[in-house]
Design an enzyme around this catalytic site. Structure first.
Site, short mmCIF file in Angstrom:
data_model
loop_
_atom_site.label_atom_id
_atom_site.label_comp_id
_atom_site.label_asym_id
_atom_site.label_seq_id
_atom_site.Cartn_x
_atom_site.Cartn_y
_atom_site.Cartn_z
N GLY A 1 0.93 -1.68 -0.25
CA GLY A 1 0.08 -0.23 0.37
C GLY A 1 1.14 1.38 0.17
O GLY A 1 2.70 0.85 0.14
N ASP A 2 -0.09 2.94 -0.59
CA ASP A 2 1.42 3.70 -0.40
C ASP A 2 1.93 3.66 0.65
O ASP A 2 3.12 4.39 0.95
CB ASP A 2 0.41 5.64 -0.74
CG ASP A 2 -1.45 5.15 0.19
OD1 ASP A 2 -1.31 4.45 1.18
OD2 ASP A 2 -1.85 5.92 0.67
N ASN A 3 1.26 3.77 1.62
CA ASN A 3 1.72 3.89 3.20
C ASN A 3 3.35 3.15 3.59
O ASN A 3 4.65 3.34 4.22
CB ASN A 3 1.64 4.69 4.13
CG ASN A 3 0.77 5.20 4.33
OD1 ASN A 3 1.41 6.17 4.27
ND2 ASN A 3 -1.10 5.53 4.31
#
Length: 231
Positions: free
Chosen positions: A53-55
């Site tokens: 995921g992005d984080n």
């Protein structure tokens, strides 16, 4: 277990046969199709990894992979991200818990929906850029202002988990000016991160130091405020 849940599959009338194979974020899942590699000017098809995921991907980019390492993200929304050695959820305070994008590691996140988004909203209201709005504060070494701001412009996640909650300014007076409102926004977001930190610690996170990423981290003043508020 880093695996599909049989209980949840049964609850949704699905089976493992309908689920894709799971991979760790760093594992090779295959290669790009040769015709696509050729179309995009690549000498050979690159490996396609499981990813994240992005984080989680941001965490890999800044080295937040060892348990106990952390970062604060000052994007439109705000994230306090901590790498963990085990799965440590806390649904009661809306602490997000996931597999990390590296093997044998998990992570927790506290998430606020309006971080730099709060500052951008105020800047747009005054018809200026966020940088221009906060410039008078950058060299200010004074203490906190008298004005308070709750950054719940579009609801909130950690720790309130309430889509209907809304923000507010408190303590406005005749002496309140644009800079005072900007200071209150910076401080209000910092205290929202403090709520996140308390929630993460209640879920077992051990955080003593954090990196800062995102557009809002360009403001040294904001980073000083957050560092002071989170101790």
């Amino acid at each position: 277990k880093r695996d599909w849940s049989d209980d949840l599959l049964a609850a949704t009338r699905l089976t493992r046969a309908q689920m894709p194979k799971l991979y760790e974020g760093s594992a090779a899942t295959g290669k790009l199709l040769p015709e696509l590699a050729s179309r995009w000017g690549m000498a050979s098809p690159p490996v396609v990894a499981g990813g994240g995921g992005d984080n989680a991907a941001s965490a890999c980019g800044v080295g937040v992979v060892r348990p106990g390492t952390a970062f604060v993200s000052l994007g439109t929304s705000g994230v306090l991200f901590v790498s963990n050695a085990r799965f440590s959820p806390d649904p009661a305070t809306a602490v997000h818990a996931f597999c990390h994008a590296v093997p044998g590691t998990w992570h927790q996140m506290g998430v606020i929906l309006s971080a730099a988004g709060s500052l951008e909203w105020l800047a747009e209201t005054f018809g200026v850029s966020a940088g221009e709005l906060t410039r008078p504060l950058e060299d200010d070494r004074g203490g906190p202002g008298a004005l308070m701001f709750l950054p719940y412009l579009g609801g909130e996640r950690t720790p309130h988990n309430d889509a209907g909650i809304r923000g507010s300014f408190s303590g406005i007076s005749y002496s309140t000016d644009r800079t005072a409102l900007a200071r209150a926004v910076l401080e209000g977001v910092a205290f929202a991160f403090a709520d996140n930190l308390a929630a993460l610690r209640s879920a077992g996170a051990d955080v003593s130091r954090a990196l800062a990423v995102g557009g809002g981290s360009r403001s040294r003043k904001w980073l000083r405020i957050i560092a002071s508020t989170l101790d």
